[in-house]
Design a protein around this motif. Structure first.
Motif, PDB file in Angstrom:
ATOM      1  N   ARG A  10     -11.235  -0.589   8.928  1.00 56.30           N
ATOM      2  CA  ARG A  10     -10.387  -1.593   8.273  1.00 56.30           C
ATOM      3  C   ARG A  10      -9.709  -1.003   7.033  1.00 56.30           C
ATOM      4  O   ARG A  10      -8.531  -1.294   6.765  1.00 56.30           O
ATOM      5  CB  ARG A  10     -11.200  -2.825   7.892  1.00 56.30           C
ATOM      6  N   LEU A  11     -10.427  -0.204   6.270  1.00 53.36           N
ATOM      7  CA  LEU A  11      -9.808   0.420   5.095  1.00 53.36           C
ATOM      8  C   LEU A  11      -8.730   1.414   5.508  1.00 53.36           C
ATOM      9  O   LEU A  11      -7.682   1.500   4.855  1.00 53.36           O
ATOM     10  CB  LEU A  11     -10.873   1.108   4.238  1.00 53.36           C
ATOM     11  N   HIS A  65     -17.272   2.140  -0.392  1.00 59.08           N
ATOM     12  CA  HIS A  65     -17.106   3.120   0.688  1.00 59.08           C
ATOM     13  C   HIS A  65     -17.199   4.540   0.154  1.00 59.08           C
ATOM     14  O   HIS A  65     -16.182   5.185  -0.126  1.00 59.08           O
ATOM     15  CB  HIS A  65     -15.757   2.920   1.379  1.00 59.08           C
ATOM     16  N   SER A  66     -18.398   5.031   0.033  1.00 58.35           N
ATOM     17  CA  SER A  66     -18.609   6.435  -0.297  1.00 58.35           C
ATOM     18  C   SER A  66     -19.394   7.029   0.871  1.00 58.35           C
ATOM     19  O   SER A  66     -20.575   7.355   0.760  1.00 58.35           O
ATOM     20  CB  SER A  66     -19.365   6.580  -1.619  1.00 58.35           C
ATOM     21  N   VAL A  75     -11.777  10.957   4.700  1.00 59.62           N
ATOM     22  CA  VAL A  75     -10.421  10.714   4.190  1.00 59.62           C
ATOM     23  C   VAL A  75     -10.387   9.426   3.374  1.00 59.62           C
ATOM     24  O   VAL A  75      -9.846   9.392   2.257  1.00 59.62           O
ATOM     25  CB  VAL A  75      -9.397  10.669   5.351  1.00 59.62           C
ATOM     26  N   VAL A  76     -10.967   8.355   3.907  1.00 56.27           N
ATOM     27  CA  VAL A  76     -10.968   7.074   3.193  1.00 56.27           C
ATOM     28  C   VAL A  76     -11.726   7.192   1.874  1.00 56.27           C
ATOM     29  O   VAL A  76     -11.249   6.727   0.833  1.00 56.27           O
ATOM     30  CB  VAL A  76     -11.551   5.959   4.095  1.00 56.27           C
ATOM     31  N   THR A 120       0.974   6.266   9.072  1.00 55.80           N
ATOM     32  CA  THR A 120       0.939   5.892  10.487  1.00 55.80           C
ATOM     33  C   THR A 120      -0.305   6.457  11.155  1.00 55.80           C
ATOM     34  O   THR A 120      -0.992   5.753  11.911  1.00 55.80           O
ATOM     35  CB  THR A 120       2.216   6.379  11.209  1.00 55.80           C
ATOM     36  N   LEU A 121      -0.619   7.717  10.868  1.00 51.77           N
ATOM     37  CA  LEU A 121      -1.828   8.324  11.441  1.00 51.77           C
ATOM     38  C   LEU A 121      -3.087   7.584  10.987  1.00 51.77           C
ATOM     39  O   LEU A 121      -3.988   7.308  11.795  1.00 51.77           O
ATOM     40  CB  LEU A 121      -1.920   9.800  11.059  1.00 51.77           C
ATOM     41  N   LEU A 122      -3.159   7.252   9.717  1.00 53.11           N
ATOM     42  CA  LEU A 122      -4.323   6.556   9.186  1.00 53.11           C
ATOM     43  C   LEU A 122      -4.432   5.150   9.786  1.00 53.11           C
ATOM     44  O   LEU A 122      -5.520   4.717  10.201  1.00 53.11           O
ATOM     45  CB  LEU A 122      -4.217   6.487   7.660  1.00 53.11           C
ATOM     46  N   PHE A 123      -3.308   4.452   9.847  1.00 50.33           N
ATOM     47  CA  PHE A 123      -3.311   3.104  10.422  1.00 50.33           C
ATOM     48  C   PHE A 123      -3.748   3.134  11.880  1.00 50.33           C
ATOM     49  O   PHE A 123      -4.596   2.337  12.311  1.00 50.33           O
ATOM     50  CB  PHE A 123      -1.928   2.473  10.288  1.00 50.33           C
ATOM     51  N   LEU A 124      -3.184   4.056  12.657  1.00 51.19           N
ATOM     52  CA  LEU A 124      -3.553   4.138  14.072  1.00 51.19           C
ATOM     53  C   LEU A 124      -5.003   4.561  14.263  1.00 51.19           C
ATOM     54  O   LEU A 124      -5.675   4.076  15.180  1.00 51.19           O
ATOM     55  CB  LEU A 124      -2.608   5.092  14.805  1.00 51.19           C
TER      56      LEU A 124
END
Length: 135
Positions: A10-11, A65-66, A75-76, A120-124
């Protein structure tokens, strides 16, 4: 992409959308980025007002979120730490960041395209990923 947590997915979606919208803004109105930079350089109060939500967002991401178990969670988590550090620098010593920001205006369209691509890559990845453990 498999990841450890639904939260990571979700993040990744939310951060990806943010990056896409920022990139679209950079492509559609590059002069606005220059105007924002001009405003920041003229107004220390505006820099402080910007630093607080950036710091708070980074702190919130780091607190919730760690997770460093797979590429997407790394990445997040790293984005959270970068936001935390950027916010802290804006509050404490903004001059180096403002200097980098002014220099980066020479590449507004490049930054915008990179932001759209990575967003876009992160969203997908978030949209199509699968969580192995729900946290």
């Amino acid at each position: 992409m498999d990841t450890f947590s639904v939260l990571t997915l979700r993040l990744a979606e939310a951060i990806g959308l943010y990056m896409i919208f920022v990139g679209i803004g950079g492509l559609s109105a590059p002069r606005r980025w220059r105007q924002m930079m001009d405003d920041l350089e003229r107004s220390p109060g505006l820099v402080m007002a910007l630093g607080l939500p950036v710091f708070a967002t980074g702190a919130a991401l780091v607190l919730i979120h760690s997770i460093w178990r797979d590429p997407l969670s790394i990445v997040v988590s790293a984005i959270g730490y970068v936001a935390l550090i950027e916010g802290a620098l804006l509050l404490a010593v903004p001059a180096p960041l403002l200097k980098i920001g002014r220099w980066s205006l020479n590449f507004t369209r490049v930054w915008a395209i990179v932001s759209i691509g990575l967003g876009t890559l992160l969203f997908l990845a978030g949209l199509t990923g699968r969580a192995t453990i729900s946290v």
